[in-house]
Design a protein around this motif. Structure first.
Motif, PDB file in Angstrom:
ATOM      1  N   PHE A 329       0.762  -1.407   0.048  1.00  0.00           N
ATOM      2  CA  PHE A 329       0.033   0.099  -0.007  1.00  0.00           C
ATOM      3  C   PHE A 329       0.768   1.188   0.086  1.00  0.00           C
ATOM      4  CE2 PHE A 329      -3.424   3.089   1.043  1.00  0.00           C
ATOM      5  CZ  PHE A 329      -4.539   2.343   0.565  1.00  0.00           C
ATOM      6  N   GLN A 330       1.879   1.342   0.757  1.00  0.00           N
ATOM      7  CA  GLN A 330       2.835   2.295   0.776  1.00  0.00           C
ATOM      8  C   GLN A 330       3.266   2.375  -0.763  1.00  0.00           C
ATOM      9  OE1 GLN A 330       2.265   3.794   3.330  1.00  0.00           O
ATOM     10  NE2 GLN A 330       4.237   4.053   4.103  1.00  0.00           N
ATOM     11  N   THR A 331       3.875   1.525  -1.444  1.00  0.00           N
ATOM     12  CA  THR A 331       4.232   1.510  -2.831  1.00  0.00           C
ATOM     13  C   THR A 331       3.261   2.293  -3.880  1.00  0.00           C
ATOM     14  OG1 THR A 331       5.670  -0.473  -2.583  1.00  0.00           O
ATOM     15  CG2 THR A 331       5.011   0.189  -4.865  1.00  0.00           C
ATOM     16  N   TYR A 332       1.808   1.894  -3.432  1.00  0.00           N
ATOM     17  CA  TYR A 332       0.894   2.480  -4.363  1.00  0.00           C
ATOM     18  C   TYR A 332       0.893   4.055  -4.213  1.00  0.00           C
ATOM     19  CZ  TYR A 332      -1.435  -2.064  -4.533  1.00  0.00           C
ATOM     20  OH  TYR A 332      -1.858  -3.139  -4.782  1.00  0.00           O
ATOM     21  N   ALA A 333       1.208   4.718  -3.003  1.00  0.00           N
ATOM     22  CA  ALA A 333       1.202   6.122  -2.835  1.00  0.00           C
ATOM     23  C   ALA A 333       2.390   6.640  -3.293  1.00  0.00           C
ATOM     24  CB  ALA A 333       1.234   6.257  -1.161  1.00  0.00           C
ATOM     25  N   LEU A 354     -14.797  -1.819 -11.631  1.00  0.00           N
ATOM     26  CA  LEU A 354     -14.994  -0.446 -10.645  1.00  0.00           C
ATOM     27  C   LEU A 354     -14.048   0.543 -11.276  1.00  0.00           C
ATOM     28  CD1 LEU A 354     -15.658  -0.506  -7.006  1.00  0.00           C
ATOM     29  CD2 LEU A 354     -13.797   1.044  -7.816  1.00  0.00           C
ATOM     30  N   ALA A 355     -12.805   0.319 -11.559  1.00  0.00           N
ATOM     31  CA  ALA A 355     -11.911   1.220 -11.935  1.00  0.00           C
ATOM     32  C   ALA A 355     -12.237   1.917 -13.116  1.00  0.00           C
ATOM     33  CB  ALA A 355     -10.518   0.518 -11.981  1.00  0.00           C
ATOM     34  N   LYS A 356     -12.971   1.246 -14.193  1.00  0.00           N
ATOM     35  CA  LYS A 356     -13.272   1.941 -15.191  1.00  0.00           C
ATOM     36  C   LYS A 356     -14.303   3.281 -15.023  1.00  0.00           C
ATOM     37  CE  LYS A 356     -13.203  -2.393 -17.974  1.00  0.00           C
ATOM     38  NZ  LYS A 356     -13.773  -3.125 -18.748  1.00  0.00           N
ATOM     39  N   LEU A 357     -15.076   3.110 -13.897  1.00  0.00           N
ATOM     40  CA  LEU A 357     -15.847   4.255 -13.451  1.00  0.00           C
ATOM     41  C   LEU A 357     -14.960   5.300 -12.860  1.00  0.00           C
ATOM     42  CD1 LEU A 357     -18.700   2.199 -12.176  1.00  0.00           C
ATOM     43  CD2 LEU A 357     -18.608   2.969 -14.202  1.00  0.00           C
ATOM     44  N   LEU A 358     -13.711   5.297 -12.697  1.00  0.00           N
ATOM     45  CA  LEU A 358     -13.162   6.084 -11.823  1.00  0.00           C
ATOM     46  C   LEU A 358     -12.045   7.092 -12.712  1.00  0.00           C
ATOM     47  CD1 LEU A 358     -12.185   3.984  -8.517  1.00  0.00           C
ATOM     48  CD2 LEU A 358     -14.064   5.534  -8.991  1.00  0.00           C
ATOM     49  N   SER A 359     -12.008   8.449 -12.500  1.00  0.00           N
ATOM     50  CA  SER A 359     -11.002   9.117 -13.306  1.00  0.00           C
ATOM     51  C   SER A 359      -9.920   8.925 -12.551  1.00  0.00           C
ATOM     52  CB  SER A 359     -11.397  10.568 -13.221  1.00  0.00           C
ATOM     53  OG  SER A 359     -11.301  11.069 -11.857  1.00  0.00           O
ATOM     54  N   ASP A 360      -8.604   9.175 -13.260  1.00  0.00           N
ATOM     55  CA  ASP A 360      -7.356   9.195 -12.908  1.00  0.00           C
ATOM     56  C   ASP A 360      -6.985   9.874 -11.528  1.00  0.00           C
ATOM     57  OD1 ASP A 360      -6.623   7.141 -14.744  1.00  0.00           O
ATOM     58  OD2 ASP A 360      -5.323   8.752 -15.841  1.00  0.00           O
ATOM     59  N   GLU A 365      -6.291  10.826  -5.912  1.00  0.00           N
ATOM     60  CA  GLU A 365      -6.433  11.448  -4.601  1.00  0.00           C
ATOM     61  C   GLU A 365      -6.693  10.431  -3.529  1.00  0.00           C
ATOM     62  OE1 GLU A 365     -10.066  14.183  -2.800  1.00  0.00           O
ATOM     63  OE2 GLU A 365     -10.245  13.367  -4.646  1.00  0.00           O
ATOM     64  N   CYS A 366      -7.305   9.304  -3.803  1.00  0.00           N
ATOM     65  CA  CYS A 366      -7.624   8.349  -2.785  1.00  0.00           C
ATOM     66  C   CYS A 366      -6.215   7.710  -2.309  1.00  0.00           C
ATOM     67  CB  CYS A 366      -8.539   7.155  -3.582  1.00  0.00           C
ATOM     68  SG  CYS A 366     -10.202   7.730  -3.747  1.00  0.00           S
ATOM     69  N   SER A 370      -5.989  10.725   0.592  1.00  0.00           N
ATOM     70  CA  SER A 370      -7.072  10.627   1.206  1.00  0.00           C
ATOM     71  C   SER A 370      -7.075   9.475   2.257  1.00  0.00           C
ATOM     72  CB  SER A 370      -8.549  10.406   0.419  1.00  0.00           C
ATOM     73  OG  SER A 370      -9.503  10.571   1.012  1.00  0.00           O
ATOM     74  N   ARG A 371      -6.670  10.054   3.463  1.00  0.00           N
ATOM     75  CA  ARG A 371      -6.698   9.109   4.542  1.00  0.00           C
ATOM     76  C   ARG A 371      -7.602   9.771   5.784  1.00  0.00           C
ATOM     77  NH1 ARG A 371      -4.609   7.166   1.069  1.00  0.00           N
ATOM     78  NH2 ARG A 371      -2.516   6.071   0.968  1.00  0.00           N
ATOM     79  N   GLY A 372      -8.058   8.967   6.533  1.00  0.00           N
ATOM     80  CA  GLY A 372      -8.910   9.428   7.646  1.00  0.00           C
ATOM     81  C   GLY A 372      -8.367  10.540   8.626  1.00  0.00           C
ATOM     82  N   GLY A 373      -6.866  10.286   8.870  1.00  0.00           N
ATOM     83  CA  GLY A 373      -6.112  11.134   9.578  1.00  0.00           C
ATOM     84  C   GLY A 373      -5.828  12.372   9.359  1.00  0.00           C
TER      85      GLY A 373
END
Length: 889
Positions: A329-333, A354-360, A365-366, A370-373
């Motif tokens: 998950f750190q790598t994704y960031a 699902l990913a096809k419905l999401l913009s780059d 951002e996610c 975009s983290r709760g903290g």
């Protein structure tokens, strides 16, 4: 068809089933769901059923882990009580100044940490604006355990608030000039700001639990109502690897400490890399805390994730989040969106759709920010839930990005804990991201500037208004200097007169003294006896029925020894803290009580008694924490010395705690030999720690379990006892020109010296004076201060030099400690010096056998004295050999 019940675990076979057919129908239903809708749907229904049962009050084991989502859904978040835009501006200034302070300090190579506060900024800012109670309102305010590496952010906020100057920020980690800021939360260095030292990782969470518990202790004993105080401990997920961090979780749940909240900043990174590279630390922590009985609130995802969860109609997204390890998950960031589409969403067809419905931009951002903290509303909801939960402590697991807003060079990088500065270009990028009005011209001298909107700006007014509503500045430390009256003399006089023909160990003498002092009308209730389970070993069982053992539940059972005089009595207002087998927990108790004079404005007198081997050696880090927190009280190492604890052997034999204790400047260390010395030392300690000119010190006393006749106090020795040395028994010369020497002894060794004095006189015609060295440490402290005075041009002679001035013959020091302990004063003794001690490992034997082994028994002392005299030519060398043969050595 196979009976489903037959597949149940064997332990369930022992449970009575009044309707096996109904049980089989439930099992068959689960099989049908699994076959028709798949195992994920079946697992979902089971979890929902268990959650429903828990909500209905049906007694079932709790689920230790929930899905990898926020505990509080967006739809259930409470209204945000504040101006989010204004708080965002304040947080931006704090982020900037924290990074600027550390970067400017890098010019001098003093170090500092930037990434920790960058990840946790909203965790603190939300608390300061809405939750953390100050000390100027009702009660004591809240107790804040700030994560040590986040200190730059706290300094930055104090600067914005006008509590710190720009010059002080520039002196971060440069204290020698007198106007600097300590690296971490150090109350001894910055006593008006910091309350709790926390950067020795693991001690903060342990202390926070016992602080919350001590708050309840004060309330239940009717000393102070602390019901409005809440303890907040800010921790890192990596810090939770320290065993002390989780050592007392069960205690907090068992005693229902809902006045306690842990906020764990889960940025998934240790100091060198991922906390759980191949696992998920959030899930692990949730299981550990929930299993211990805590309320768990997970604040993982920011609002950008709401759209993703709404689109996840199959549960594929939640399943994927549950299986991705933290390091990935750190790598994704740190990778581009194409990588995320392939490696995260490409894991199964439902996610790819699902990913096809999401913009780059949405994916970026996610996964990047975009983290709760990082969202005030999410943090606010978690804090509100923590305060509203009753009956158990709460842990908030808040996910963040380490190095957030510091740019791609910092965010989620393994090395960011060691990165101490940003470049000017990185600061300019940060300025644009945060929207701060700092012009390029401010960088012209090559230094990043501090930023401040102005003392009368809307941001500062808002900050100060919020703090005023919550009871004043925070963090803040306040000292209420109220001297305690000296106890009545009667308790001390009982030890002054000795024990007559009765034998009494010095451990028992100390306990007897404290028992009498606890009866004092003025100060008796302020004593806090602390013991890690072996109260009976130290003769403290007599305190059980009179003082009571503290329990928030009182005594819900009939004790097995109720018909005995000294029965085991627990009480809600009990005075004794009997902690079980946890020296670390007992020491955390001591720290809370020892600093209560500042935390709550209530001066308490703790004494903590323990096997001396398991004090400074085992919990020495907490002794330094105590010193840093300016704590006061009596630490008592019982069954002290290397040879007094018969038969226990290597691991129980302490010959070095005084050596370790001598390294702590706040510790006043005494090794009393007699009961009356204990009385004098304790009386003086009460004056020094709790009198009109109270000092920020604590006492370490060693006492022994060896019963001896306790002599009455000679006249005029009080000053010598306190200073560390006085002549106890003068030798009577057999002849006018008899060889002479001085025997210095501490603790139980005084008895060997006295026997040796008789042997030397009777067998060899040698006259020896016996001195009681009550404190090698205080003698050394005084000598060092004398040396410093000489460097200033002052005339000052060390006390030990004065006391022994003109004493004839050489000096031989003996103790039940390593020779390095008495040797610490040798350079200030004008006579020839030699010492005996218990260097080496302990061993199992009788006292006499152990002392002969180490060469410190009376005969060994006599032979060593003769050897000293022979080296000086005062007796023939043959006398030494003769003595060895005579004493069977």
């Amino acid at each position: 068809m196979t009976d489903p019940v037959a597949k149940l675990p064997s332990e369930l076979d022992q449970l009575p089933d009044r309707d096996p057919e109904e049980t089989a129908e439930w099992a068959a239903s689960l099989d049908a769901v699994t076959k028709a809708a798949g195992p994920h749907r079946a697992a979902y229904l089971m979890r929902r059923s268990l959650q429903h049962a828990e909500g209905a009050g049906i007694a079932l084991p709790k689920l230790l882990e929930s899905d990898y989502v926020n505990t509080i859904p967006t739809s259930a978040e409470p209204a945000f009580d504040g101006d989010l835009e204004m708080e965002s501006k304040i947080t931006a200034w704090n982020r900037w100044n924290a990074a600027a302070m550390v970067t400017r300090g890098a010019r001098y190579g003093v170090g500092g940490h930037i990434a920790t506060f960058a990840s946790a900024a909203w965790l603190y800012e939300t608390g300061f604006n809405h939750f953390f109670r100050g000390k100027e309102g009702d009660g004591s305010g809240d107790q804040l355990y700030i994560q040590g590496h986040a200190s730059p952010g706290i300094y930055a906020r104090a600067f914005l608030d006008g509590r710190l100057s720009e010059q002080q920020l520039d002196n971060f980690r440069q204290e020698s000039g007198g106007d600097g800021l300590p690296s971490y939360p150090h109350p001894r260095r910055l006593p008006w700001l910091w309350e709790f030292p926390t950067v020795s990782m693991g001690l903060g969470p342990l202390s926070a639990i016992y602080q919350a518990r001590f708050n309840r202790y004060l309330t239940n004993r009717k000393i102070k109502d602390t019901s409005n105080s809440h303890v907040w401990a800010f921790l890192g997920d990596g810090e939770m690897d320290e065993p002390e961090s989780t050592a007392a979780l069960a205690l907090a749940a068992r005693e229902q400490l809902d006045n306690l909240t842990f906020v764990i900043n889960c940025n998934l990174q240790r100091l060198d890399g991922p906390v759980r590279a191949n696992f998920r630390v959030v899930q692990e922590l949730e299981g550990a805390f929930r299993g211990a009985g805590w309320n768990v609130v997970k604040t993982l995802w920011g609002s950008a994730w709401d759209e993703l969860f709404q689109l996840d109609t199959t549960g594929a997204l939640i399943r994927r989040l549950r299986e991705v390890p933290d390091a990935q998950f750190q790598t994704y960031a740190t990778r581009d969106v194409a990588y995320i589409r392939e490696h995260f969403f490409g894991a199964e067809p439902a996610l790819a759709e699902l990913a096809k419905l999401l913009s780059d931009a949405k994916i970026a951002e996610c996964f990047y920010s975009s983290r709760g903290g990082h969202e005030a509303r999410k943090v606010y909801a978690a804090y509100r839930a923590a305060l509203e939960h009753k009956g158990a402590p709460t842990v908030i697991l808040a996910q963040t990005v380490k190095g957030y807003t510091l740019g791609k060079g910092f965010e989620s990088k393994n090395a960011n804990h060691q990165m101490k500065k940003l470049s000017i270009d990185e600061f300019k990028s940060m300025r644009e991201l945060l929207g701060l009005p700092i012009p390029d011209s401010a960088f012209e001298d090559g230094l990043v500037p501090y930023g401040h909107p102005g003392a009368d700006s809307p941001e500062v007014r808002y900050l100060q208004e919020r703090r005023a509503a919550l009871g004043g500045p925070a963090p803040a430390r306040r000292v209420h200097a109220v001297a305690l009256p000296q106890p009545e003399e009667r308790a001390f006089k009982a030890l002054y007169k000795g024990s007559g023909k009765q034998e009494m160990a010095t451990t028992m003498a100390f306990v007897r003294l404290v028992k009498d002092l606890m009866r004092d009308k003025e100060t008796g209730k302020r004593w806090v006896p602390i013991v890690p389970d072996e109260a009976r070993t130290f003769g403290m069982e007599s305190l059980f029925p009179s003082a009571g053992i503290y329990s928030p539940l009182g005594q819900t059972y009939e004790p097995v020894d109720r018909d005995q005089l000294m029965y085991y009595k627990e009480a809600k207002d009990g005075q004794i803290l009997n902690e079980g087998i946890t020296e670390a927990g007992a020491m955390a108790d001591f720290i809370a009580a020892a600093s209560s004079y500042a935390t709550h404005g209530e001066t308490m007198i703790p004494f903590y008694i323990f096997y001396s081997m398991f004090g400074w050696q085992r919990t020495g880090d907490q002794m330094w924490q105590l010193a840093d927190q300016l704590g006061k009280g009596f630490i008592v190492g019982a069954t002290a010395g290397r040879t007094t604890l018969t038969g226990e052997g290597l691991q129980h034999a302490d010959g070095h705690s005084h050596l370790i204790a001598s390294t702590n400047p706040a510790s006043l260390n005494y090794d009393p030999a007699f009961a009356y010395e204990i009385a004098v030392i304790v009386k003086d300690g009460l004056r020094r720690m709790y009198g009109p000119e109270a000092e920020n010190v604590f006492y370490y006393l060693t006492v022994y379990n060896e019963p001896k006749q306790q002599p009455a106090m000679p006249e005029g020795v009080e000053d010598g006892i306190v200073k560390g040395l006085y002549r106890f028994k003068e030798g009577v010369p057999a002849e006018a020109d008899a060889p002479r020497l001085q025997l210095l002894a501490s603790g139980t060794a005084i008895h060997w010296a006295l026997e040796a004095q008789e042997l030397l006189a009777a067998d060899w015609g040698v006259t020896a004076n016996v001195w009681s060295a009550t404190s090698w440490g205080e003698l050394r402290r005084d000598a060092l201060e004398s040396d410093e005075a000489l460097l200033r041009g002052e005339e000052r002679v060390p006390y030990v030099t004065q006391a022994l001035s003109g004493a004839p013959g050489p000096v031989l020091a003996v103790s039940d400690w390593m020779r390095a302990v008495p040797d610490s004063i040798s350079q200030w003794v004008e006579q020839d010096w030699s010492s005996l001690g218990t260097d080496g490992f302990g061993l199992s034997d009788t006292r006499q056998g152990a002392r002969r082994h180490f060469g410190v028994d009376a005969e060994s002392v006599a032979v060593a004295a003769l050897a000293q005299l022979a080296r000086r030519g005062e007796i023939p060398a043959s006398k030494v050999k003769e003595a060895r043969e005579k004493y069977g050595m």
